[in-house]
Design a protein around this motif. Structure first.
Motif, PDB file in Angstrom:
ATOM      1  N   HIS A  86       0.449   5.623   0.265  1.00 24.93           N
ATOM      2  CA  HIS A  86      -0.368   6.839   0.416  1.00 24.93           C
ATOM      3  C   HIS A  86       0.511   8.065   0.220  1.00 24.93           C
ATOM      4  O   HIS A  86       1.667   8.077   0.656  1.00 24.93           O
ATOM      5  CB  HIS A  86      -1.018   6.901   1.805  1.00 24.93           C
ATOM      6  CG  HIS A  86      -2.202   6.004   1.934  1.00 24.93           C
ATOM      7  ND1 HIS A  86      -3.499   6.447   1.842  1.00 24.93           N
ATOM      8  CD2 HIS A  86      -2.273   4.672   2.136  1.00 24.93           C
ATOM      9  CE1 HIS A  86      -4.323   5.423   1.982  1.00 24.93           C
ATOM     10  NE2 HIS A  86      -3.613   4.335   2.170  1.00 24.93           N
TER      11      HIS A  86
ATOM     12  N   HIS B  64      -3.744  -1.292   6.054  1.00 24.74           N
ATOM     13  CA  HIS B  64      -4.253  -1.635   4.722  1.00 24.74           C
ATOM     14  C   HIS B  64      -3.432  -2.759   4.088  1.00 24.74           C
ATOM     15  O   HIS B  64      -3.991  -3.692   3.507  1.00 24.74           O
ATOM     16  CB  HIS B  64      -4.240  -0.406   3.801  1.00 24.74           C
ATOM     17  CG  HIS B  64      -5.197   0.663   4.223  1.00 24.74           C
ATOM     18  ND1 HIS B  64      -5.257   1.902   3.625  1.00 24.74           N
ATOM     19  CD2 HIS B  64      -6.143   0.666   5.205  1.00 24.74           C
ATOM     20  CE1 HIS B  64      -6.191   2.621   4.220  1.00 24.74           C
ATOM     21  NE2 HIS B  64      -6.741   1.901   5.184  1.00 24.74           N
TER      22      HIS B  64
ATOM     23  N   ASP C  90       0.838  -1.199   0.000  1.00 25.90           N
ATOM     24  CA  ASP C  90       0.000   0.000   0.000  1.00 25.90           C
ATOM     25  C   ASP C  90       0.873   1.249   0.000  1.00 25.90           C
ATOM     26  O   ASP C  90       1.928   1.264   0.644  1.00 25.90           O
ATOM     27  CB  ASP C  90      -0.923   0.013   1.228  1.00 25.90           C
ATOM     28  CG  ASP C  90      -2.049   1.011   1.071  1.00 25.90           C
ATOM     29  OD1 ASP C  90      -2.511   1.226  -0.064  1.00 25.90           O
ATOM     30  OD2 ASP C  90      -2.474   1.585   2.094  1.00 25.90           O
TER      31      ASP C  90
HETATM   32 ZN   LIG Z   1      -4.279   2.444   1.946  1.00 23.60          ZN
END
Ligand SMILES: [Zn+2]
Length: 158
Positions: free
Chosen positions: A11, A43, A9
């Motif tokens: 961000h 996540h 993941d």
């Molecule tokens: Zn995420």
């Protein structure tokens, strides 16, 4: 029977956003952008568990178009996926994760992240590994514009 799963993941980082990793709030100049609490560690671990179960990904189960998941506590989403794993007859054996973030240094927070994850995954802290790395000043992580997490989880049929 064993099943392995991988999660990844990323961000974007932005000023005025909180930085939450593994349910732990980290004091930082720039936090993670996202629909939920943007907890990249939660996540990636959620995706790793879903991957081991061959149950799609986090976007399938918790679509970011659904207002129910706006500002959601991502550790709660992980807990829901752990419930699903239990329903399928699986428990976690161990987790290994890398957090790639230029700053701040995460080492002081790693133990608390491991503790929080172990709680949700229903394993001992000794079965949860969280490693903090930087981008060595290179790429988006190195430029302080992103946080990336990689996670691998092993499940065993109970
Ligand atoms: Zn995420």
């Amino acid at each position: 029977m064993y099943r392995i799963g991988i999660g990844h993941d990323t961000h974007r980082l932005a000023e005025g956003r909180p930085l939450v990793l593994g349910g732990v709030s980290v004091e930082a100049e720039r936090g993670a952008e996202g629909h939920s609490d943007a907890d990249a560690l939660a996540h990636a671990v959620t995706d790793a568990v879903l991957g081991a179960l061959c149950e799609g990904d986090i976007g399938l189960h918790f679509p970011d178009t659904d207002p129910r998941w706006k500002d959601a506590d991502s550790m709660q989403l992980l807990a829901r996926v752990m419930w699903l794993a239990g329903e399928r007859g699986f428990r976690v054996v161990n987790l290994d994760a890398n957090i790639l973030l230029e700053r701040p240094r995460l080492r002081p927070h790693v133990q608390e992240m491991r503790r929080r994850l172990a709680e949700v995954l229903s394993v001992e802290v000794e079965c949860v590994s969280v490693k903090a790395k930087t981008g060595e000043g290179l790429d988006a992580v190195g430029a302080g514009r992103a946080v990336t997490v990689q996670a691998v989880v092993l499940l065993q049929r109970t």
